[in-house]
Write a protein that holds these residues in place. Structure first.
Motif, mmCIF file in Angstrom:
data_model
loop_
_atom_site.group_PDB
_atom_site.id
_atom_site.type_symbol
_atom_site.label_atom_id
_atom_site.label_comp_id
_atom_site.label_asym_id
_atom_site.label_seq_id
_atom_site.Cartn_x
_atom_site.Cartn_y
_atom_site.Cartn_z
ATOM 1 N N ASN A 1 -6.256 9.816 -8.661
ATOM 2 C CA ASN A 1 -5.371 8.894 -8.429
ATOM 3 C C ASN A 1 -4.725 9.164 -6.997
ATOM 4 N N ASN A 2 -4.054 8.054 -6.497
ATOM 5 C CA ASN A 2 -3.790 8.217 -4.929
ATOM 6 C C ASN A 2 -2.406 8.832 -4.691
ATOM 7 N N LYS A 3 -2.236 10.111 -5.403
ATOM 8 C CA LYS A 3 -0.792 10.726 -5.378
ATOM 9 C C LYS A 3 -1.019 12.186 -4.133
ATOM 10 N N PRO A 4 -0.596 11.993 -3.184
ATOM 11 C CA PRO A 4 -0.606 13.240 -2.389
ATOM 12 C C PRO A 4 0.707 14.334 -2.822
ATOM 13 N N VAL A 5 0.567 15.386 -2.458
ATOM 14 C CA VAL A 5 1.787 16.385 -2.435
ATOM 15 C C VAL A 5 2.725 15.953 -1.080
ATOM 16 N N TRP A 6 4.063 15.995 -1.095
ATOM 17 C CA TRP A 6 4.718 16.068 0.134
ATOM 18 C C TRP A 6 5.072 17.472 0.267
ATOM 19 N N VAL A 7 5.028 17.904 1.386
ATOM 20 C CA VAL A 7 5.192 19.341 1.935
ATOM 21 C C VAL A 7 6.348 19.408 2.825
ATOM 22 N N THR B 1 0.714 -1.062 -0.115
ATOM 23 C CA THR B 1 -0.305 0.095 0.087
ATOM 24 C C THR B 1 0.912 1.410 -0.061
ATOM 25 N N LEU B 2 0.239 2.300 -0.305
ATOM 26 C CA LEU B 2 0.856 3.647 -0.447
ATOM 27 C C LEU B 2 1.476 4.011 0.944
ATOM 28 N N GLU B 3 0.403 3.841 2.064
ATOM 29 C CA GLU B 3 0.874 4.165 3.167
ATOM 30 C C GLU B 3 1.926 3.645 4.027
ATOM 31 N N GLU B 4 1.923 2.291 3.754
ATOM 32 C CA GLU B 4 3.423 1.112 4.172
ATOM 33 C C GLU B 4 4.485 2.046 3.211
ATOM 34 N N THR B 5 4.372 2.091 2.045
ATOM 35 C CA THR B 5 5.392 2.427 1.445
ATOM 36 C C THR B 5 6.112 3.906 1.907
ATOM 37 N N GLU B 6 5.300 4.952 2.205
ATOM 38 C CA GLU B 6 5.669 6.260 2.833
ATOM 39 C C GLU B 6 6.196 6.008 4.132
ATOM 40 N N LYS C 1 8.287 2.058 -6.664
ATOM 41 C CA LYS C 1 6.928 1.589 -5.765
ATOM 42 C C LYS C 1 6.160 2.956 -5.699
ATOM 43 N N LEU C 2 6.509 4.009 -5.426
ATOM 44 C CA LEU C 2 5.658 5.063 -5.280
ATOM 45 C C LEU C 2 4.881 5.331 -6.633
ATOM 46 N N ASP C 3 5.661 5.423 -7.714
ATOM 47 C CA ASP C 3 5.028 5.662 -9.062
ATOM 48 C C ASP C 3 3.837 4.970 -9.328
ATOM 49 N N SER C 4 4.085 3.661 -9.047
ATOM 50 C CA SER C 4 2.945 2.650 -9.393
ATOM 51 C C SER C 4 1.940 2.753 -8.658
ATOM 52 N N LEU C 5 1.975 2.850 -7.070
ATOM 53 C CA LEU C 5 0.761 2.982 -6.471
ATOM 54 C C LEU C 5 0.097 4.440 -6.486
ATOM 55 N N GLN C 6 0.797 5.415 -6.738
ATOM 56 C CA GLN C 6 0.132 6.749 -6.797
ATOM 57 C C GLN C 6 -0.585 6.875 -8.068
ATOM 58 N N ALA C 7 -0.481 5.992 -9.224
ATOM 59 C CA ALA C 7 -1.046 6.123 -10.256
ATOM 60 C C ALA C 7 -2.587 5.610 -10.151
ATOM 61 N N LEU C 8 -2.679 4.751 -9.383
ATOM 62 C CA LEU C 8 -4.004 3.958 -8.838
ATOM 63 C C LEU C 8 -5.128 4.983 -8.489
ATOM 64 N N PRO C 9 -6.213 4.909 -9.240
ATOM 65 C CA PRO C 9 -7.459 5.507 -8.540
ATOM 66 C C PRO C 9 -7.620 5.313 -7.059
ATOM 67 N N ALA C 10 -8.495 6.192 -6.254
ATOM 68 C CA ALA C 10 -8.662 6.045 -5.033
ATOM 69 C C ALA C 10 -10.160 6.535 -4.484
ATOM 70 N N GLN C 11 -10.588 5.990 -3.667
ATOM 71 C CA GLN C 11 -11.613 6.429 -2.988
ATOM 72 C C GLN C 11 -11.729 6.334 -1.565
#
Length: 822
Positions: free
Chosen positions: A504-510, A311-316, A396-406
């Motif tokens: 897609n499930n791509k947040p901005v990193w601040v 998952t994206l959260e695990e990767t982050e 890994k982040l590129d592939s996970l962030q490209a997925l749509p999210a709900q």
């Protein structure tokens, strides 16, 4: 016959002869031969493929950073070539700026150019070079051409310079930082003198920024050599870097850099290894030894752990652990070693600038940014497997962030926006009515006003402070009662599920001061409300808080969303969407004046008039020839004794006035507070920036009938045809400044006297000849052939003459229109 009347006619003979020969001083497309051989091609200022080149067909528009050669083999055989300019030969050419000479590239390519007025047709220059802005001669410093029976001069300009980039790298990435060099090119010409700044990069090598000074008419060459630990300081375009330089102070810190090898669209940023060092710090160019070593980095994160993430959260989360481990190893790398080989920043003095100069500050800012990026790349390599783990995280982040999210989430705040409606309803009451002994019931109906309050729309807020989701939404939901929806949301009804849909499930990193402070979602697409098996989609807008919306990555994404007109727009809470500025062609400003008619505002400018470049002050001019309907309104403003009748033969409210003398035409204009136009005013407005004098040469079909009523679509139709004679005004296409029928329909009186010989033309606002009794007519008419419709051509008539092919339009002082516009 009076000799004073005969003299102009006698003087007119050579002028007519010259005008007839004008076509011999021009080239037509058939003169350009395709597939012919040019020998001795290496002797030219253009770099061709070999010593023998094959001619091409001229194609427009001319491309930037490209030099073109027109070579003459014979009087009717011209060859056309294109290629890169040879720097040394290019700077020795004589240059003639097209804009300064009021000529266009398409026009001047078809002109024969001469070194002397004594030359005749076909004796033009053999080699002429072109680019999009200049004409060049390898031989002479003065060029002339024949147009409209007159010799006209091309004035030599200051020679532009050239900026070129030389490198053996096949995959060189060149980013111009203060110029408009096209991607993929390695030369910029014609180039203005001044400072040029470029960023250079190539795969697996350290990027750098370089600056150089282009002197007038010279060639500035950047020899690209990428810095490496095995080389001395490099990357200079002209001179060796200065011995000791400190970078200028900058108000911005550099919190992060893009990971080496990552795509610019990924948005992944890696904390800078020296994030605590301000970009205003001194950049050392030499340094002593360091006691630190380059031992391998220690980290608990392995490639296998990265590959196993789901998952994206695990990767982050794992990435944060890895980033902290890397920070602990930063001091293990010798930072002074980098400064020994990386090119030092250039001083302002070496570039001929002050430290406060905008160009120098721009150079310093980009130098510091690129230096930090290069230092990060270098340290990644020094840290061994760390770089590979970075790349694994990136993938890994590129592939996970490209997925749509709900995201199923309940709003933290609900604001109802209500609407009150006032309605009238009947109210019934029953009462007994007694009449004699009979009793019966009667219904008494009255009306009552009732105020009904309904939910009109909603404002919903989602997410806690500093949470991953922070957004608000305002809108309506179709298909479900808004009142019922509000009740369920307020009560926390478990049957109602509120869902945020993301592209897609791509947040901005601040980041702040080099530290990651949060990751925030921003790519919201729509808001849904699921009730049982039914999904109701809201119609409205998402609004992001300012600390998210101001991030560069978010700003760029929002801009793209506005351009694509997304149905669920997302806006920043601090500003509204930018409004595009619509630019119109100069002078394309139409004013409908209550009494003076519809006019076009013509701005000041300059143009080539009768062989000379002249300047014009602003004025207003009727967009059409004066119509019979408008003429009646003009006359109606006068006492009956001062009026004169409309003698037009071809009747029609929208047809132009005909059969009018010069005196009567000017009288009508003066009644309106204007005058007839001078020939220069008429031609400047009619040509609307064109040098050809006709509007249809720029069209692919070159259709005269698109713009003009002339012999082919009027006179030759015959008297029994409705098209015979002048047509209603504005039935053909206008010019770029909104003027109709400047070619054809009826010829138009101007204010100027006509005289066969022109002794002088004023530099500003020409007013015609002092001599002569005839008046100048312009534009041609419905009786004329196409070649007589050119707006640079002049005709003349006795001012007492009238005809069914002569009409007029008026001009006005600009202040008279603008001050009284209503």
């Amino acid at each position: 016959m009076n000799i004073s009347r005969l003299l102009p006619l006698l003087l007119l003979v050579p002028a007519i002869t010259m005008a007839d020969e004008d076509r011999n001083f021009k080239l037509n497309p058939s003169h350009f031969k395709v597939g012919n051989v040019l020998e001795h091609a290496t002797d030219k200022a253009i770099a061709l493929d070999s010593s023998v080149a094959i001619s091409q067909e001229p194609v427009f528009p001319l491309h930037p950073n490209r030099l073109y050669l027109r070579h003459k083999k014979s009087a009717k055989e011209y060859l056309w070539f294109s290629g890169e300019a040879k720097p040394e030969e290019y700077k020795n050419l004589h240059a003639f700026n097209l804009k300064d000479n009021h000529l266009g590239a398409r026009e001047v390519i078809g002109l024969r150019l001469y070194a002397s007025r004594q030359y005749k047709a076909f004796q033009d220059e053999a080699d002429i070079y072109f680019d999009a802005e200049y004409v060049y001669s390898p031989r002479v410093s003065k060029l002339l051409f024949m147009k409209n029976g007159k010799w006209q001069v091309l004035n030599e300009s200051n020679h532009p310079g050239m900026v070129q980039i030389q490198s053996d790298e096949k995959h060189l990435d060149v980013l111009p930082l203060n110029s408009k060099m096209k991607p993929g090119t390695r030369a910029l010409f014609p180039a203005e003198d001044g400072v040029y700044v470029f960023s250079f990069g190539t795969p697996d090598k350290l990027p750098y920024v370089d600056a150089g000074v282009l002197k007038p008419g010279n060639v500035l060459t950047f020899n690209v050599k990428f810095p490496s630990p095995d080389s001395v300081a490099s990357g200079s375009s002209e001179a060796t870097p200065v011995a000791v330089v400190e970078s200028s102070s900058s108000s911005e810190s550099v919190p992060a850099v893009v990971i080496a090898g990552s795509s610019s669209s990924s948005g992944i940023v890696i904390p800078s290894f020296d994030a605590g060092v301000s970009s205003s710090s001194a950049v050392p160019v030499s340094g002593g030894s360091s006691s630190s070593t380059s031992a391998p980095a220690k980290t608990s994160v392995t490639l296998d752990k990265v590959y196993a993430l789901q998952t994206l959260e695990e990767t982050e989360t794992l990435y944060d652990v890895f980033s902290a481990d890397v920070d602990k190893n930063v001091n293990r790398v010798d930072t002074m070693e980098f400064s020994k080989f990386y090119p030092a920043i250039k001083s302002a003095d070496s570039l001929g600038l002050a430290e406060s100069d905008k160009d120098y500050r721009n150079y310093v800012t980009h130098y510091n940014l690129k230096r930090k990026e290069a230092q990060t790349m270098w340290r990644n390599k020094k840290l061994g497997d760390v770089s590979n783990i970075y790349k694994a995280f990136h993938e890994k982040l590129d592939s996970l962030q490209a997925l749509p999210a709900q995201i199923n989430i309940k709003p933290v705040a609900i604001e109802k926006i209500v609407r009150t409606d006032t309605i009238t309803v009947p109210v019934e009451s029953t009462k007994k009515v007694t009449k004699g002994k009979a009793k019966k019931a009667a219904v008494d109906t009255t009306k009552k006003t009732v105020v009904v309050t309904k939910v009109d729309s909603l404002n919903l807020s989602f997410g806690a402070d500093r949470g991953r989701v922070q957004v608000s939404w305002k809108g309506v939901v179709d298909g479900i009662s808004m009142d019922s929806l509000v009740e369920m949301l307020a009560a926390g009804n478990s049957n109602l599920v509120t869902t945020l849909f993301l592209v897609n499930n791509k947040p901005v990193w601040v980041f702040k001061e080099g530290n990651l402070v949060g990751r925030y979602q921003y790519r919201y697409e729509k808001l849904g409300f699921r009730l049982g098996d039914s999904l109701y989609v809201g119609k409205g807008k998402f609004t992001l808080p300012r600390h998210i919306a101001m991030e560069k990555e978010v700003v760029e994404w929002l801009r793209k969303g506005l351009e694509s007109s997304s149905s669920s727009a997302i806006v920043s809470s601090s500003s509204s969407a930018p409004v595009d500025t619509v630019k119109t062609a100069p002078g394309a400003n139409i004013v409908e004046h209550a009494t003076r008619g519809t006019v076009a505002i013509i701005d000041s400018g300059s143009f080539r008039f009768r062989g000379k470049v002249v300047s014009m002050s602003p004025f207003a001019i009727h967009t059409t020839e004066v119509t019979q309907e408008f003429f009646q309104k003009i006359m109606a403003r006068l006492d009956s004794a001062k009026r004169y009748p409309d003698k037009s033969v071809f009747k029609g409210e929208k047809k132009p006035v005909q059969n009018i003398t010069w005196d009567n035409a000017q009288y009508a204009c003066k009644v309106l507070g204007g005058d007839l136009p001078t020939e220069a005013q008429w031609e400047f407005a009619g040509r609307a920036g064109s040098n050809d004098g006709v509007l249809w040469t720029a069209d692919d079909v070159m259709s005269v009938g698109t713009y003009a009523v002339f012999a082919e679509n009027s006179l030759k139709m015959g008297k029994g045809n409705d098209a015979y004679g002048p047509h209603d005004v504005a039935t053909k296409s206008p010019n770029a400044w909104g003027l109709y029928d400047m070619s054809g329909n009826v010829a138009e009186w101007t204010r100027d006297n006509y005289f066969a010989i022109t002794f002088s033309i004023e530099d500003s606002n020409p007013t015609g000849s002092y001599w002569g009794t005839s008046k100048v007519l312009k534009g041609g008419s419905w009786k004329d052939r196409a070649k007589e419709l050119n707006m640079t051509v002049r005709d003349d008539e006795d001012p007492r003459y009238w005809s069914d092919f002569i009409g007029f339009r008026c001009v006005f002082p600009l202040e008279r229109i603008l001050q009284e516009k209503r």
